[in-house]
Design a protein around this motif. Structure first.
Motif, PDB file in Angstrom:
ATOM      1  N   PRO A 388      -5.419 121.222  61.266  1.00 55.04           N
ATOM      2  CA  PRO A 388      -6.659 122.001  61.354  1.00 55.04           C
ATOM      3  C   PRO A 388      -6.729 122.860  62.619  1.00 55.04           C
ATOM      4  N   ASN A 389      -6.795 124.158  62.438  1.00 58.92           N
ATOM      5  CA  ASN A 389      -7.076 125.106  63.514  1.00 58.92           C
ATOM      6  C   ASN A 389      -7.426 126.439  62.882  1.00 58.92           C
ATOM      7  N   THR A 390      -8.157 127.255  63.609  1.00 62.35           N
ATOM      8  CA  THR A 390      -8.595 128.540  63.065  1.00 62.35           C
ATOM      9  C   THR A 390      -7.653 129.681  63.417  1.00 62.35           C
ATOM     10  N   GLU A 391      -6.715 129.450  64.326  1.00 66.55           N
ATOM     11  CA  GLU A 391      -5.848 130.535  64.766  1.00 66.55           C
ATOM     12  C   GLU A 391      -4.887 131.004  63.680  1.00 66.55           C
ATOM     13  N   GLN A 392      -4.682 130.174  62.645  1.00 64.90           N
ATOM     14  CA  GLN A 392      -3.769 130.571  61.584  1.00 64.90           C
ATOM     15  C   GLN A 392      -4.395 131.571  60.609  1.00 64.90           C
ATOM     16  N   PHE A 393      -5.711 131.768  60.707  1.00 66.37           N
ATOM     17  CA  PHE A 393      -6.397 132.695  59.811  1.00 66.37           C
ATOM     18  C   PHE A 393      -6.580 134.055  60.482  1.00 66.37           C
ATOM     19  N   ASN A 394      -6.521 135.114  59.696  1.00 67.35           N
ATOM     20  CA  ASN A 394      -6.762 136.454  60.229  1.00 67.35           C
ATOM     21  C   ASN A 394      -7.761 137.252  59.398  1.00 67.35           C
ATOM     22  N   SER A 395      -8.408 136.577  58.442  1.00 68.87           N
ATOM     23  CA  SER A 395      -9.302 137.309  57.549  1.00 68.87           C
ATOM     24  C   SER A 395     -10.462 136.417  57.112  1.00 68.87           C
ATOM     25  N   LEU A 396     -11.649 137.002  57.040  1.00 66.75           N
ATOM     26  CA  LEU A 396     -12.836 136.308  56.533  1.00 66.75           C
ATOM     27  C   LEU A 396     -13.419 137.133  55.389  1.00 66.75           C
ATOM     28  N   MET A 397     -13.650 136.479  54.262  1.00 66.46           N
ATOM     29  CA  MET A 397     -14.252 137.131  53.104  1.00 66.46           C
ATOM     30  C   MET A 397     -15.367 136.256  52.561  1.00 66.46           C
ATOM     31  N   ALA A 398     -16.037 136.733  51.533  1.00 65.58           N
ATOM     32  CA  ALA A 398     -17.141 135.992  50.921  1.00 65.58           C
ATOM     33  C   ALA A 398     -16.640 135.267  49.682  1.00 65.58           C
ATOM     34  N   TYR A 399     -16.962 133.981  49.594  1.00 60.59           N
ATOM     35  CA  TYR A 399     -16.649 133.174  48.417  1.00 60.59           C
ATOM     36  C   TYR A 399     -17.963 132.931  47.674  1.00 60.59           C
ATOM     37  N   VAL A 400     -18.067 133.456  46.472  1.00 58.30           N
ATOM     38  CA  VAL A 400     -19.312 133.405  45.713  1.00 58.30           C
ATOM     39  C   VAL A 400     -19.066 132.662  44.410  1.00 58.30           C
ATOM     40  N   THR A 401     -19.880 131.643  44.147  1.00 53.76           N
ATOM     41  CA  THR A 401     -19.765 130.903  42.898  1.00 53.76           C
ATOM     42  C   THR A 401     -20.918 131.277  41.980  1.00 53.76           C
ATOM     43  N   ILE A 402     -20.568 131.588  40.730  1.00 54.52           N
ATOM     44  CA  ILE A 402     -21.561 131.886  39.698  1.00 54.52           C
ATOM     45  C   ILE A 402     -21.139 131.154  38.437  1.00 54.52           C
ATOM     46  N   LYS A 403     -21.999 130.255  38.001  1.00 54.01           N
ATOM     47  CA  LYS A 403     -21.694 129.392  36.853  1.00 54.01           C
ATOM     48  C   LYS A 403     -20.388 128.643  37.140  1.00 54.01           C
ATOM     49  N   GLU A 404     -19.391 128.784  36.280  1.00 52.17           N
ATOM     50  CA  GLU A 404     -18.131 128.050  36.469  1.00 52.17           C
ATOM     51  C   GLU A 404     -17.072 128.875  37.183  1.00 52.17           C
ATOM     52  N   GLY A 405     -17.393 130.116  37.481  1.00 50.44           N
ATOM     53  CA  GLY A 405     -16.397 130.987  38.085  1.00 50.44           C
ATOM     54  C   GLY A 405     -16.668 131.254  39.555  1.00 50.44           C
ATOM     55  N   TYR A 406     -15.748 131.998  40.165  1.00 46.94           N
ATOM     56  CA  TYR A 406     -15.917 132.359  41.565  1.00 46.94           C
ATOM     57  C   TYR A 406     -15.384 133.778  41.795  1.00 46.94           C
ATOM     58  N   PHE A 407     -15.858 134.387  42.874  1.00 43.87           N
ATOM     59  CA  PHE A 407     -15.430 135.722  43.280  1.00 43.87           C
ATOM     60  C   PHE A 407     -15.072 135.686  44.757  1.00 43.87           C
ATOM     61  N   ILE A 408     -14.027 136.422  45.110  1.00 38.95           N
ATOM     62  CA  ILE A 408     -13.671 136.641  46.511  1.00 38.95           C
ATOM     63  C   ILE A 408     -13.984 138.100  46.813  1.00 38.95           C
ATOM     64  N   LEU A 409     -14.952 138.325  47.701  1.00 43.94           N
ATOM     65  CA  LEU A 409     -15.416 139.678  47.974  1.00 43.94           C
ATOM     66  C   LEU A 409     -15.102 140.092  49.407  1.00 43.94           C
ATOM     67  N   ASP A 410     -14.635 141.315  49.553  1.00 48.18           N
ATOM     68  CA  ASP A 410     -14.392 141.904  50.864  1.00 48.18           C
ATOM     69  C   ASP A 410     -15.080 143.262  50.881  1.00 48.18           C
ATOM     70  N   ALA A 411     -16.231 143.338  51.541  1.00 46.78           N
ATOM     71  CA  ALA A 411     -17.030 144.565  51.526  1.00 46.78           C
ATOM     72  C   ALA A 411     -16.446 145.658  52.416  1.00 46.78           C
ATOM     73  N   THR A 412     -15.330 145.401  53.096  1.00 45.74           N
ATOM     74  CA  THR A 412     -14.679 146.468  53.864  1.00 45.74           C
ATOM     75  C   THR A 412     -13.831 147.357  52.965  1.00 45.74           C
ATOM     76  N   ASN A 413     -13.562 146.898  51.738  1.00 48.22           N
ATOM     77  CA  ASN A 413     -12.715 147.643  50.814  1.00 48.22           C
ATOM     78  C   ASN A 413     -13.590 148.426  49.845  1.00 48.22           C
ATOM     79  N   ARG A 414     -13.537 149.743  49.935  1.00 53.06           N
ATOM     80  CA  ARG A 414     -14.390 150.588  49.099  1.00 53.06           C
ATOM     81  C   ARG A 414     -13.765 150.926  47.757  1.00 53.06           C
TER      82      ARG A 414
END
Length: 658
Positions: A388-414
């Protein structure tokens, strides 16, 4: 991937011998190295690391902050061999600056050249050419601007980094450029127990010695057994990028360290960080969790409009689309906010964490369930779920659950459609920061592929000239890739896809549609002409036009890295060709189907000639997106055969008079 072996050792370190035995001192440059024009064990390299020396020991910590501090001494000497090696004279040393936990001291730097008389001339870097630049709320970079650098120069720098922590720096022996000598020396009190995770394939010298040494404390000193470890590697070739190889970092030979325990004699203190500790720390962070507790003034009308949308998926889409249309990303990645979500909303700009934490906050306020997901892009490297450490990550996105599915959203990408997981994190593992412990999630692309369909229609006249049209439709990830490249540089986009791959074809017109409609395929219409090759009464042409299968990336006989496409791929080529009435088909590609031994990639071609009309269809399905280096031979052989088939010529012959 190279197999990683984990062992647990008792390590120790303290103020020890500072001399670097067997190495020339700082500033003692051999003239032979300045005369060097190539690396003898890695020909053609742009630069060569002559010396990379590191030394870690422990000293007295800051009163009231920590009992110990880690001192990391570093010295690097680099030879610039070619113009391509000049960027290695642009030195940046990252360090953690929150609460002044890391400090860079005793920084010295020089450039060495030969003067007109052939003598070594040293130019010291002035203090004004060394400065710190803040990267975000937690990190800064020490920048060194070397003077008089040119091809043939040697640069050298050394520094000491003090850290109010017990943790050790990982050591990378290997780089993108060759390394002649790399040494890491550690002196660690045996009360500190570390796990050692080596990723080593070449020969390494490993020396260990236990002695009793003294460590000064705020009150007196302690004597303790110390393990002095010395790791040395020589003549390491630079890691060359191979097509679709993933992160270079994953293949570099290195040793990683993780603190496990502190043994006080009568008791032990377990210092292994748990993911629950990471979650708790992130939630307390002003640059992370506290942002999600901060109300954002001026968002009431947006949220009211969002809440009025009854369908949860469309409500999510509404908020996501609003942010990515109205906010501007400053091109900085990371998992910690810099400006903060309030200022980001006000100024309409921020780094990736600023924008996506704002997205998560607004989605939750709109009645949806959204959490931060920490990710390491494929170009950044693999994540280690057991450390466990945070230095291995370089990206933060939104994880959204709706019903049985999920979405990975990055609002920096137009450009990307909301249903598509961003390509750079597909088939990676993400850590979702939710609850008390968080959880890992395998991030997949689902049913969406990289899909290209090309329909070519060509008509050949009696003089052997072909005029035609082609419709290219790009779907899903192929659409995203091409739209990003089109937006970045339209001229280069056309060169890369339509002009350069087909030098014998004259592209007369290109029209592009749906570039801003992310739910539709990117439509590219091409008008073209070309002259057929001929020999006597025979003429030849290829049907492989604008298919996106113009280049074989896997011609090298050997490969050290895995093949990682990231996304499954589908290619479809439809060809319809009309030949002159006084010609007949004399040689046609055969209808065929073949695959890799595991049937992970399938090639199919059907050919039908009727009179002066030829219909041909080619499909290539990449059902697997990852192939290990150990299966490269079969993989390469498939690609060789595939491109031979793709480039087979259609032969037509002029009818002979009766």
């Amino acid at each position: 991937m190279k197999r990683i072996v984990t062992v647990v050792l008792m390590l120790a370190l303290v103020q020890g011998t500072r001399a670097q035995k067997g190495l020339p001192g700082f500033g003692k440059v051999d003239k032979a190295d300045l005369l060097l024009t190539d690396c003898d064990f890695d020909k053609g390299a742009g630069a060569l690391v002559l010396i990379d020396y590191g030394h870690t020991y422990y000293d007295r910590g800051t009163v009231g902050f920590s009992a110990f501090k880690t001192v990391f001494e570093r010295r690097i000497r680099i030879k610039i061999l070619k113009e391509s090696g000049m960027p290695y004279a642009d030195v940046r040393i990252p360090y953690y600056t929150r609460n002044n936990e890391q400090r860079i001291l005793k920084l010295n730097a020089s450039t060495y050249n030969l003067d007109a008389a052939g003598k070594v001339q040293a130019t010291e870097v002035k203090k004004s050419s060394i400065y710190a630049k803040r990267l975000d709320a937690d990190y800064s970079s020490m920048i060194i601007t070397f003077p008089e650098v040119k091809v043939g120069s040697i640069i050298e720098y050394s520094y000491s980094m003090e850290s109010e922590t017990i943790s050790l720096n990982d050591w990378y022996f290997q780089r993108r450029i060759p390394v002649r000598y790399s040494e890491y020396k550690l002196e660690i009190p045996q009360m500190f127990r570390f796990s050692i995770q080596p990723n080593i394939t070449d020969s390494i010298e490993d020396k260990q010695e236990v002695t009793t040494k003294s460590i000064s404390l705020s009150e007196g000193y302690i004597e303790t057994p110390v393990l002095t470890s010395q790791y040395i590697m020589r003549n390491l070739v630079g890691i060359k990028e191979e097509p679709f190889m993933g992160a270079v970092r994953d293949y570099l030979q290195r040793i990683e360290f993780h603190l496990m325990q502190i043994d006080y004699g009568d008791r032990t203190d377990d210092r292994r960080t748990k993911w629950a500790d990471i979650v708790a720390s992130l939630k307390k962070s002003e640059s992370f969790g506290k942002q999600l507790e901060t109300p954002v003034p001026g968002t009431a009308s947006l949220l009211a409009e969002a809440r009025a949308i009854t369908d949860p998926e469309q409500r999510m889409r509404f908020v996501y689309e609003y942010l990515r249309r109205n906010l501007t990303w400053n091109d900085e990645d990371g998992i910690f906010a810099d400006a903060g979500i309030v200022k980001t909303w006000e100024t309409k700009t921020g780094n990736q964490a600023d924008i996506n934490l704002l997205l998560i906050s607004l989605l939750n306020d709109a009645g949806l369930k959204a959490s931060p997901v920490l990710l390491s892009t494929r170009s950044n490297g693999l994540t280690l779920t057991n450390y466990p450490n945070t230095e291995q990550f370089n990206s933060l996105m939104a994880y959204v659950t709706i019903k049985e599915g999920y979405f990975i959203l990055d609002a920096t990408n137009r450009i990307i459609h909301y249903k598509l997981t961003p390509e750079q994190v597909v088939n990676t593992n993400g850590f979702i920061v939710e609850g008390e412990t968080g959880r890992w999630k395998e991030i997949l692309s689902g049913k969406y592929h990289y899909k290209v369909t090309a329909a070519v229609q060509g008509e050949i006249d009696a003089e052997g000239n072909m005029k035609g049209n082609c419709l290219v439709n790009c779907y899903d990830y192929a659409r995203v890739q091409r739209c990003e490249e089109l937006a970045s540089n339209p001229g280069k986009f056309k060169d890369d896809y339509f002009y350069k791959p087909y030098p014998s074809v004259k592209v007369e017109d290109i029209s592009i549609n749906n570039a801003t409609a992310d739910s539709l395929p990117l439509e590219q219409k091409i008008k073209f002409s070309t002259s057929l090759n001929s020999s006597g009464n025979y003429r030849y042409f290829t049907v492989n036009l604008f298919s996106d299968l113009d280049k074989n990336h896997f011609i090298a006989e050997k490969r050290f890295s895995d093949v990682d496409f990231g996304i499954q791929q589908d290619y479809n080529l439809f060809g319809n060709f009309t030949i002159p009435a006084d010609y007949v088909f004399d040689g046609l590609p055969e209808t065929t189907t073949f695959s890799t031994p595991d049937r992970g990639i399938l090639f199919t071609r059907t050919v039908n000639a009727d009179g002066n009309l030829l219909n041909i269809r080619i499909t290539v399905e990449f059902k697997r997106n990852f192939y290990g280096a150990d299966s490269y031979a079969d993989f390469r052989e498939f690609h060789k055969k595939m491109f031979e088939k793709l480039n087979e010529q259609v032969v037509i012959k002029k009818k002979t008079s009766p």
